[in-house]
Design a protein around this motif. Structure first.
Motif, PDB file in Angstrom:
ATOM      1  N   UNK A 261       6.130  -3.263  45.301  1.00  0.00           N
ATOM      2  CA  UNK A 261       7.553  -3.001  45.398  1.00  0.00           C
ATOM      3  C   UNK A 261       8.273  -3.802  44.323  1.00  0.00           C
ATOM      4  N   UNK A 262       9.298  -3.167  43.702  1.00  0.00           N
ATOM      5  CA  UNK A 262      10.078  -3.872  42.701  1.00  0.00           C
ATOM      6  C   UNK A 262      11.020  -2.913  42.002  1.00  0.00           C
ATOM      7  N   UNK A 263      11.912  -3.477  41.195  1.00  0.00           N
ATOM      8  CA  UNK A 263      12.898  -2.665  40.503  1.00  0.00           C
ATOM      9  C   UNK A 263      12.242  -1.783  39.441  1.00  0.00           C
ATOM     10  N   UNK A 264      12.975  -0.757  39.007  1.00  0.00           N
ATOM     11  CA  UNK A 264      12.466   0.131  37.984  1.00  0.00           C
ATOM     12  C   UNK A 264      12.152  -0.619  36.701  1.00  0.00           C
ATOM     13  N   UNK A 265      10.993  -0.331  36.115  1.00  0.00           N
ATOM     14  CA  UNK A 265      10.621  -0.951  34.856  1.00  0.00           C
ATOM     15  C   UNK A 265       9.909  -2.276  34.987  1.00  0.00           C
ATOM     16  N   UNK A 266       9.611  -2.704  36.218  1.00  0.00           N
ATOM     17  CA  UNK A 266       8.996  -4.020  36.391  1.00  0.00           C
ATOM     18  C   UNK A 266       7.478  -3.974  36.281  1.00  0.00           C
ATOM     19  N   UNK A 267       6.902  -2.764  36.296  1.00  0.00           N
ATOM     20  CA  UNK A 267       5.462  -2.648  36.062  1.00  0.00           C
ATOM     21  C   UNK A 267       4.643  -2.221  37.251  1.00  0.00           C
ATOM     22  N   UNK A 268       5.269  -1.573  38.229  1.00  0.00           N
ATOM     23  CA  UNK A 268       4.544  -1.163  39.437  1.00  0.00           C
ATOM     24  C   UNK A 268       3.461  -0.144  39.121  1.00  0.00           C
ATOM     25  N   UNK A 269       3.818   0.885  38.376  1.00  0.00           N
ATOM     26  CA  UNK A 269       2.840   1.925  38.045  1.00  0.00           C
ATOM     27  C   UNK A 269       1.710   1.361  37.201  1.00  0.00           C
ATOM     28  N   UNK A 270       2.055   0.520  36.234  1.00  0.00           N
ATOM     29  CA  UNK A 270       1.021  -0.081  35.382  1.00  0.00           C
ATOM     30  C   UNK A 270       0.063  -0.924  36.201  1.00  0.00           C
ATOM     31  N   UNK A 271       0.583  -1.685  37.171  1.00  0.00           N
ATOM     32  CA  UNK A 271      -0.288  -2.497  38.011  1.00  0.00           C
ATOM     33  C   UNK A 271      -1.212  -1.608  38.853  1.00  0.00           C
ATOM     34  N   UNK A 272      -0.680  -0.499  39.357  1.00  0.00           N
ATOM     35  CA  UNK A 272      -1.517   0.422  40.134  1.00  0.00           C
ATOM     36  C   UNK A 272      -2.624   1.016  39.272  1.00  0.00           C
ATOM     37  N   UNK A 273      -2.287   1.357  38.029  1.00  0.00           N
ATOM     38  CA  UNK A 273      -3.296   1.885  37.095  1.00  0.00           C
ATOM     39  C   UNK A 273      -4.384   0.845  36.842  1.00  0.00           C
ATOM     40  N   UNK A 274      -3.952  -0.385  36.569  1.00  0.00           N
ATOM     41  CA  UNK A 274      -4.917  -1.454  36.293  1.00  0.00           C
ATOM     42  C   UNK A 274      -5.808  -1.719  37.505  1.00  0.00           C
ATOM     43  N   UNK A 275      -5.221  -1.682  38.697  1.00  0.00           N
ATOM     44  CA  UNK A 275      -6.016  -1.900  39.910  1.00  0.00           C
ATOM     45  C   UNK A 275      -7.043  -0.780  40.083  1.00  0.00           C
TER      46      UNK A 275
END
Length: 218
Positions: free
Chosen positions: A1-15
């Motif tokens: 969870x976090x504001x737009x642009x903080x890297x949520x999708x990127x973290x999910x991809x990396x995981x």
């Protein structure tokens, strides 16, 4: 969870990439913003998993997918990623109950739902922001542009609020324009603010689909 642009999708991809071996029965990515998640799931099951096209109402089709999901000899665990959820109610009835399915959700919403563990992404520190800057701008090129204009680099990090999306957009802009100094970029941003072209669109090198202007609007 976090504001737009903080890297949520990127973290999910990396995981998903880093831990895919822990999910031998598959990883399924579903885009939740402005898309029919159930239909995406059924299409994935038919085209990727080779399951027969289920019949009936969508909810029944989704349940059929959960029941028929292939099990691998080396393990049953499956990772489901629901990316950019804006309304938990839209996906709640499309979640599996079988514990072999592990669910990861990215969202801007706080306290998504009872029983869902929150992990909040915070803004980067100045040190981490500069590290990201160096990785994008200098690492592959073998340059030292960030450290050569370190004071201005710190000011640029502060200007975008240490938001990863902003740092990536600035970093890739500088990477694509090796003759542009950080000082020149700072002057452009000072004059144009969020209207600067660098903020208008996402860069192909990022997982973001939005420019920082659109992310801030959201």
């Amino acid at each position: 969870q976090g504001m737009g642009g903080i890297g949520k999708t990127e973290m999910a991809v990396q995981y998903a990439q880093g831990y895919k071996e822990q999910y031998p029965s598959g990883v399924c990515w579903l885009s939740a913003r402005g898309a029919e998640v159930g239909t995406q799931l059924v299409n994935f099951a038919v085209t990727v998993l080779g399951l027969p096209q289920p019949e009936g109402e969508l909810a029944g089709q989704v349940q059929s997918v959960w029941n028929r999901w292939p099990r691998q000899d080396n393990g049953e665990r499956v990772l489901l990623i629901y990316d950019d959820v804006t309304d938990y109610g839209e996906i709640e009835g499309l979640l599996p109950t079988d514990k072999r399915f592990q669910v990861l959700v990215t969202t801007r919403l706080q306290n998504l739902a009872a029983g869902v563990d929150d992990f909040r992404l915070d803004l980067l520190s100045e040190e981490a922001s500069l590290e990201l800057f160096r990785k994008i701008v200098d690492e592959a090129a073998g340059t030292t542009r960030i450290d050569d204009e370190l004071t201005i680099a710190k000011a640029l990090c502060e200007r975008v609020g240490y938001l990863p999306l902003g740092l990536e957009l600035l970093g890739y802009f500088l990477k694509d324009k090796p003759d542009t100094s950080l000082a020149r970029l700072e002057r452009q941003l000072e004059q144009k603010k969020l209207e600067a072209q660098v903020f208008k669109r996402a860069h192909p090198g990022t997982t973001a689909k939005l420019g920082i202007y659109e992310a801030f609007e959201l």
